[in-house]
Design an enzyme around this catalytic site. Sequence first.
Site, PDB file in Angstrom:
ATOM      1  N   ASN A 292       2.283  -5.178  -3.149  1.00 28.53           N
ATOM      2  CA  ASN A 292       0.875  -5.496  -2.895  1.00 28.53           C
ATOM      3  C   ASN A 292       0.074  -4.219  -2.624  1.00 28.53           C
ATOM      4  OD1 ASN A 292      -1.032  -7.742  -2.282  1.00 28.53           O
ATOM      5  ND2 ASN A 292      -1.036  -6.898  -0.196  1.00 28.53           N
TER       6      ASN A 292
ATOM      7  N   GLU B 234       0.806  -1.237   0.000  1.00 26.05           N
ATOM      8  CA  GLU B 234       0.000   0.000   0.000  1.00 26.05           C
ATOM      9  C   GLU B 234       0.835   1.282   0.000  1.00 26.05           C
ATOM     10  OE1 GLU B 234      -2.684  -0.432   3.313  1.00 26.05           O
ATOM     11  OE2 GLU B 234      -3.727  -2.116   2.371  1.00 26.05           O
TER      12      GLU B 234
ATOM     13  N   GLU C 126      -6.103 -10.781  -1.235  1.00 24.23           N
ATOM     14  CA  GLU C 126      -6.936 -10.525  -0.038  1.00 24.23           C
ATOM     15  C   GLU C 126      -8.416 -10.471  -0.398  1.00 24.23           C
ATOM     16  OE1 GLU C 126      -5.440  -7.249   2.325  1.00 24.23           O
ATOM     17  OE2 GLU C 126      -3.348  -7.741   1.877  1.00 24.23           O
TER      18      GLU C 126
END
Length: 346
Positions: free
Chosen positions: A192, A146, A257
Amino acid sequence: MLYSCLLFALTCWQPVSSNVPLRELAADRLRIGAAVEPAHLEEPEYAATLAREFNQVEPENAMKFVRVHPGPVTYNFGPADSLVAFAQSHRMAVRGHTLVWHQQLPSWLTGGRYSFVELSSILADHIYTVVKHFAGQVYAWDVVNEAFNDDGSLRSTLWSDAPGIGREGAGYIEQALRWAHAADPNALLFYNDFGAEPVNAKSDAIYRMARDFLSRGVPLDGIGLQMHLRGEPLPLDKIDENLTRLEGLGLQVQITELDVGLPVDAAGKAAPPDIARQAEIYADVVALCLKHPRCTAIQTWGFTDKYSWIPSWFPGNGSALEFDAQYQPKRAYEAMEKALRSSFHK
Ligand code: XIL
């Protein structure tokens, strides 16, 4: 009559789930993963469902900075080690999550007023210690999580800013990848993020960073797309386009996720149309991944609604996963199963 009924029951009747676990349906084509909280492994139904259906696990929290590195010179690997042991005894691969993130950092770090030289050596030590500890056990790491804002600019964090660990722009991400690679040259290294599934400003920025890294030999093997979704229509074409361009760089893509939060009542129940819509979304995500040879894993963020993070983080929402709170497969599970089956087991 009795005999034929019995025969019918044995041979023709299909229960809600066909009893072929997802991990077997996916065979060697891709991994089917779930995020796991090691403490829940004590619960027999939790452990049995996990071991039966999945061939990949990722600690939902147990490898995050605050958990593994709670004091400046203290590391705590116990819970994550127990998950790794569980995975090994059930022939499951382990993804590591996550080495560099702006959340779940210990207060000794955030309140430490470190210089960029000190912060750089803290992060190097963290990455070396954690990655080396799990070398040969964790096959892929979310090295950085992130790091971008929705508009494609770099997020301002402890690691990136004023001056962070002392590297310009995405230089801190590059440095983290290089350290992780030095610590375990065999681990696959991922960047990610969330909200970067379709082609948009954020995924454009990630794509440009990845292209630049690869052109300069920075060790990057893949992009993790979190896929925390709601019941809204999925921009499938735009996600497809993004996967195609990432694969075009030679990168793997993993769905890391996946969950689909729905509005729920006080008892945690979602409305039937939303549940049906959710199942379509699960099916679409599995089908999309299967369409792309370099999409190598589909992982849900948990697997039972009993322990999903959604109700506490997004009050009024829930029912996000493929098993209900009693470990019964939901329509989302059937949709995953059907999508896998139609691809390999026609
Ligand atoms: C979440 C966990 O599920 C929660 O238990 C925890 O309290 C906060 O973090 N993106 C990520 C994950 O990369 O690490 C986050 O996990 C969910 C969003």
